[in-house]
Scaffold this motif. Structure first.
Motif: not given
Length: 298
Positions: A105-133
């Motif tokens: 919260s000292s870096e960015a306010t709502w909805p930034a942290p929610r959007d970061d978790v969403r971005a992590a989900v999208r990253f895992l989907r996009a790189r799933a094969a390379a990550l092995g998941v």
């Protein structure tokens, strides 16, 4: 006048090279400090990926979101406990775990942290094969503020993600209706000042200053059946929680049930925030979490 060419920019984070996996000492593998997003004006955001022993098929993946009142915390810790001390229970069950950082919260306010978790989900989907998941079998798990973020992601649509919804979500002692935390009896370790509370710092203003923003940041206020209907929820809470009162979990249960979303709740008499002083409860909560995620992602 001839237009000067644009300055070259770094490649998109999806094109960054991945670290090589290393043995984790538990029979699994570990990829540390994997950049998953680079928000403008902010440091690259990273995750640690804990993989089980290699098997015939890629494992399902659980996104873990740390707590800390949205103001502190780190992907390497679950409260006072090193996350590496706990993650073996999940990897031995055949689950991969991506422990993520997000903007505080000292870096960015709502909805930034929610959007970061969403971005992590999208990253895992996009790189799933390379990550092995297998990111088509994906769950979310968060504790305290991280449980709030996991729930916020699960009960709303991500307009940038057309992939399947999370199959399972586990939330430990999470605040879910920010306007009611204080009235429900919750304390703030940083003091009761409404302008400087953990919720106010997340929102960037006192909780009562913008009811629409506060509701948007409160998962119990806007469960979207279309977004959450395919997800199963497990909510765990201590009845003696001084900081996030157990009434909050009742609000989330009611919101999910009203929307027709499957939810299971378990509470423990006397148990405090972080399961502090209750090691047997902490062990039960972890075992129930592993079993729930295994059942719904396996």
């Amino acid at each position: 006048m001839t237009r000067r060419p644009d300055l070259p920019r770094p490649p998109d984070v999806l094109d960054w090279s991945l670290p090589a996996p290393v043995p984790d000492g538990r029979g699994g593998r570990f990829l540390g400090a994997v950049a998953y997003a680079a928000p403008p004006g902010c440091r690259p955001l990273e995750l640690d990926l804990h993989l089980p022993a290699p098997g015939a098929d890629p494992p399902p993946v659980v996104v873990f979101v740390h707590g800390g009142g949205w103001a502190t915390g780190d992907r390497r810790w679950l409260g006072p406990t090193p996350f590496a001390d706990l993650v073996g229970d999940l990897t031995r069950a055949g689950l991969a775990v991506a422990a993520v950082d997000h903007r505080l919260s000292s870096e960015a306010t709502w909805p930034a942290p929610r959007d970061d978790v969403r971005a992590a989900v999208r990253f895992l989907r996009a790189r799933a094969a390379a990550l092995g998941v297998d990111a088509a079998r994906l769950g979310l798990w968060g504790e305290s503020a991280g449980g709030h973020l996991a729930l916020a992601v699960a009960v709303s649509e991500d307009p940038l993600d057309a992939g399947p919804r999370p199959a399972a979500v586990v939330s430990w002692y999470a605040p879910v209706d920010l306007a009611e935390v204080a009235s429900d009896g919750g304390g703030d370790p940083d003091g009761p000042d409404a302008a400087t509370s953990r919720e106010a710092r997340l929102l960037g203003r006192p909780v009562g200053a913008d009811p629409v923003l506060t509701a948007d940041a409160s998962p119990a206020r806007h469960v979207d059946p279309a977004a959450a209907g395919a997800t199963s929820f497990l909510l765990l809470h201590g009845e003696g929680d001084r900081f996030v009162p157990v009434r909050q979990v009742a609000r989330m249960e009611r919101a999910l049930t009203t929307a027709g979303v499957p939810v299971r709740v378990r509470t423990w008499p006397g148990a405090d925030h972080l399961w502090a002083g209750s090691p047997a409860v902490a062990a039960e909560a972890l075992a129930e979490t592993v079993g729930f995620l295994s059942d719904h992602l396996g």
